[in-house]
Design an enzyme around this catalytic site. Sequence first.
Site, PDB file in Angstrom:
ATOM      1  N   HIS A 374       0.891  -1.375   0.031  1.00 44.82           N
ATOM      2  CA  HIS A 374       0.029   0.037  -0.095  1.00 44.82           C
ATOM      3  C   HIS A 374       0.870   1.295  -0.076  1.00 44.82           C
ATOM      4  O   HIS A 374       0.298   2.412   0.133  1.00 44.82           O
ATOM      5  CB  HIS A 374      -0.957  -0.063   1.120  1.00 44.82           C
ATOM      6  CG  HIS A 374      -2.252  -0.878   0.950  1.00 44.82           C
ATOM      7  ND1 HIS A 374      -3.322  -0.573   0.345  1.00 44.82           N
ATOM      8  CD2 HIS A 374      -2.369  -2.026   1.454  1.00 44.82           C
ATOM      9  CE1 HIS A 374      -4.222  -1.688   0.302  1.00 44.82           C
ATOM     10  NE2 HIS A 374      -3.653  -2.431   1.032  1.00 44.82           N
ATOM     11  N   LYS A 561      -8.039  13.610   5.213  1.00 47.57           N
ATOM     12  CA  LYS A 561      -7.406  12.099   4.950  1.00 47.57           C
ATOM     13  C   LYS A 561      -6.292  12.335   6.308  1.00 47.57           C
ATOM     14  O   LYS A 561      -6.097  13.711   6.901  1.00 47.57           O
ATOM     15  CB  LYS A 561      -6.693  12.177   3.658  1.00 47.57           C
ATOM     16  CG  LYS A 561      -5.901  13.610   3.254  1.00 47.57           C
ATOM     17  CD  LYS A 561      -5.305  13.410   1.864  1.00 47.57           C
ATOM     18  CE  LYS A 561      -6.444  13.634   0.925  1.00 47.57           C
ATOM     19  NZ  LYS A 561      -6.647  12.344   0.226  1.00 47.57           N
ATOM     20  N   ARG A 562      -5.309  11.382   6.364  1.00 53.03           N
ATOM     21  CA  ARG A 562      -4.437  11.124   7.382  1.00 53.03           C
ATOM     22  C   ARG A 562      -3.595  12.474   7.178  1.00 53.03           C
ATOM     23  O   ARG A 562      -3.331  12.805   6.051  1.00 53.03           O
ATOM     24  CB  ARG A 562      -3.721   9.782   7.282  1.00 53.03           C
ATOM     25  CG  ARG A 562      -2.371  10.074   8.165  1.00 53.03           C
ATOM     26  CD  ARG A 562      -2.132   8.373   8.167  1.00 53.03           C
ATOM     27  NE  ARG A 562      -1.964   7.867   6.959  1.00 53.03           N
ATOM     28  CZ  ARG A 562      -0.584   7.973   6.481  1.00 53.03           C
ATOM     29  NH1 ARG A 562       0.375   8.630   7.017  1.00 53.03           N
ATOM     30  NH2 ARG A 562      -0.265   7.579   5.116  1.00 53.03           N
ATOM     31  N   LYS A 567       0.800  14.173   1.716  1.00 54.96           N
ATOM     32  CA  LYS A 567      -0.749  14.462   1.185  1.00 54.96           C
ATOM     33  C   LYS A 567      -0.800  15.964   0.970  1.00 54.96           C
ATOM     34  O   LYS A 567      -1.872  16.368   0.389  1.00 54.96           O
ATOM     35  CB  LYS A 567      -1.619  13.951   2.170  1.00 54.96           C
ATOM     36  CG  LYS A 567      -1.349  12.392   2.198  1.00 54.96           C
ATOM     37  CD  LYS A 567      -2.441  11.767   3.128  1.00 54.96           C
ATOM     38  CE  LYS A 567      -2.612  10.271   3.602  1.00 54.96           C
ATOM     39  NZ  LYS A 567      -2.853   9.570   2.153  1.00 54.96           N
ATOM     40  N   THR A 669      -8.620   6.249  -1.594  1.00 54.08           N
ATOM     41  CA  THR A 669      -9.978   5.629  -1.741  1.00 54.08           C
ATOM     42  C   THR A 669     -11.232   6.715  -1.266  1.00 54.08           C
ATOM     43  O   THR A 669     -12.019   6.730  -1.549  1.00 54.08           O
ATOM     44  CB  THR A 669     -10.422   4.387  -0.669  1.00 54.08           C
ATOM     45  OG1 THR A 669      -9.927   4.922   0.770  1.00 54.08           O
ATOM     46  CG2 THR A 669      -9.415   3.345  -0.869  1.00 54.08           C
ATOM     47  N   LYS A 673     -14.818   7.856  -2.907  1.00 58.10           N
ATOM     48  CA  LYS A 673     -16.026   8.225  -2.478  1.00 58.10           C
ATOM     49  C   LYS A 673     -16.588   9.469  -2.746  1.00 58.10           C
ATOM     50  O   LYS A 673     -17.788   9.573  -2.763  1.00 58.10           O
ATOM     51  CB  LYS A 673     -15.930   7.961  -0.667  1.00 58.10           C
ATOM     52  CG  LYS A 673     -15.267   6.657  -0.212  1.00 58.10           C
ATOM     53  CD  LYS A 673     -14.757   6.736   1.134  1.00 58.10           C
ATOM     54  CE  LYS A 673     -14.051   5.471   1.364  1.00 58.10           C
ATOM     55  NZ  LYS A 673     -13.186   5.749   2.534  1.00 58.10           N
TER      56      LYS A 673
END
Length: 823
Positions: A374, A561-562, A567, A669, A673
């Site tokens: 991942h 998100k985390r 990110k 993901t 969504k």
Amino acid sequence: MSQNTVIDISGFKELFLGKLKRHFGRDLEDCTRTQVFRATCLVLRDILAQRLSDSGDEARADGRKLHYLSLEFLLGRSLSKNAFNLGLTETVRRSLDELLAERRAINGGEDKLTGLSFEDFLETEPDAGLGNGGLGRLAACYLDSMTTLGLNATGYSICYEYGIFKQKVIEGGQVELPDPWLEVGDVWLIPRVEEAVTVRFGGRVEERWNSRDNRMEYEHIDYTEVLAVPKDMLISGYGTDKVNKLRLWDAQSPTAIDMSLFSSGQYMKAMEQNAMAQVITKVLYPDDNHFEGKLLRLRQQYFFVSATVQSIVRDHRLKNGTLRNFHLRHVLHINDTHPTLVIPELMRILLDEEGMDWDDAWVIVKHAVAYTNHTVMSEALECWPQNIVEMLLPRIWKVLCGINDRYIALLRAEGHNDYVVGRMAIIWDGEVRMANLCAFACFAVNGVSALHSGILIKSLFELQYQREPFKFLNVTNGVDHRRWLAQVNPGLHGLICGAIGDGYLTHPAELRRLNEFLDDAAFLEQLARVKRENKERLAAYILREQGLAVDPASVFDTQVKRLHEYKRQLLNVLRILRLYDEICADPQKDRIPRTYLFGAKAASGYHMAKRIIRLIHSVAQLVNGDPVVSKVAKVVFLENYRVSVAELLIPASEISEQISTAGKEASGTGNMKFMLNGALTIGTLDGANVEIDEFVGRENIFIFGLTAGEVDRLSREGYSSSSIYSQSEPLRRVFDRLTAGVGPDGAEYGDIASSLLINDTYMLLADFEAYCAVKERAGEKYRDAGAWNRSSLANIAAAGAFAADRSVSQYAEHVWGMKTLDG
């Protein structure tokens, strides 16, 4: 559909009242809100337990059973999910309405439960604290799909007492609080004390040669035992009788108290062993920036996999008598590197308990274990210090050495030099490398997006791929479209069903039929109304929970998100600071009002991530407190972001920020969504964004920035963020504000500015101008409501390709060798 007796309202009420009486000693008129919630859950749990018993736990005709090992399963709330999958949502809703009306009549008027609805009782349930982010949510989506598709599967993880943590923001800073989700959430767990196993830590290993059998034997002595007690959570499938389970391991001491110590007055020491055992399952991801944290993480991982493998082996022996056909009956799937020790643990059992020779045992392991990678981030690939593994897991260390020695001998026999051997070895330079072990030992290795899988075989596992190309493949991630559309967005679900029926619930590709309505103005207006209702619902939540009024007429621009530097939440923040300066310089300019929504937790030991959260709050104070700027911009940080908050946020969002540095995000993901609910993506060509771009078309997505290849080339040739800074007046103003102080709190962020100028690892400044430009493009498109709604519908229509049902079907066919109900 189900062959079981359908439960109607009167039947449900009878079962509910029985639960109140037997479990709580209460009648309808004197029960509490929590008891109503628990009794409702227990009725549904009994239905699932009966279906599990009726369907049995035997493998289907393909003869295999799947065991899905993940350190996280971010399930969220289970009551709404199970009611939906069982087709009982309206039955439960109407039953509770009638029961509460009967209660009022009995009690002669209003009482403390008056006015409560099914939705209020849903709010009683805490989010199950079994995960942190996308990895755990993916595992939860896959369990739902495995069950719906009829696969014989069990998930395995740890029964964390407190999970990750409850995030509290105090004066802009993240504070981690315990999240005791089990106080109420344990209603779904079924303890199986009779199936407990023991896990061994520490001690030493004695070797002796068995001349009769011509083999070395190993005896593990002076170890400490921990009891692993399984607690099963039953997993429902949609429109099927099939029930699977998630087995969660709870750590306990075999001896609750040392009576000899207690009798001598050493009361605390008498309880020490029990406390040391229980700490294993206290929290997810303890901080590992120190020796004790690393030790606890490794202890957690081995506890989890050892208990799991022992349980699987025990059941197999009962049914087959021998382990020699184990790999023909079972697939053990490793979700990321955390469960990697399943490989040496299965070897240990085959060697020490079954008495196999090495080669026979290795064949079984090689054909039983598969691995999903991942991440390509080095810190997440798990390299354990050799001395910790030797000390904590002495027998596993011996097995690892055996695997590594044979692997190195094989590589040298193939003619590889020391450089290649050093890159591929499992144990090297004092480290044990989990990813290399997976790449060598597993029969299948997959990435989770086309881009990510390409990076794996060209970079991370390039040398392993050259040796065994047949074992590498791609399975792009997917999400549970039933939960993330039908359940959380009932208005959109109703609109879709009115147009194309509800067949998409089991055949998500049918969403493509919505393309027929791309030019239907009336349909697009209905789609816009659904979005507006969802935005109003979220705005009410923000006002209630955080006291901030946001305008549902503004664009809801979301990044949740985390919190991690790759990110690039920081890129979003820098652009908001630039926008602030632009509004102040030209307040009369016509601008589309936007609400910028953030939600994220930072790992407790991740200093820079916590600083970014602090910066977001300073920027929120600056923007929201300015009477001019706040008319066209608001900044909201959603505290304690979790699945239940996402269920409100995602249906309301119009822009989905997926802006990671290209080549760093394996898949994502959240992007799936959001598109499923009609949000348009602003993103780099990273992870699954690449495939989303291909499916929706460039006119329905906002792509910007460097590609993965360009990022790689810049990294090799040399990248200077300071030169970009020096040539950009807007950037210099933003950095001056960071250094001088941001917002009314006066907090300074010179450390963040310096970090970006000295070592902009994730190339924020390289992508800054392109990001600002694409945000302007998105704003201009939003002015044309018809065009925006058309693109929104195009995203929904394409989202079936990113359903978890599709992903699981591909795993079943190409990795697990199993057949789905449709297969």
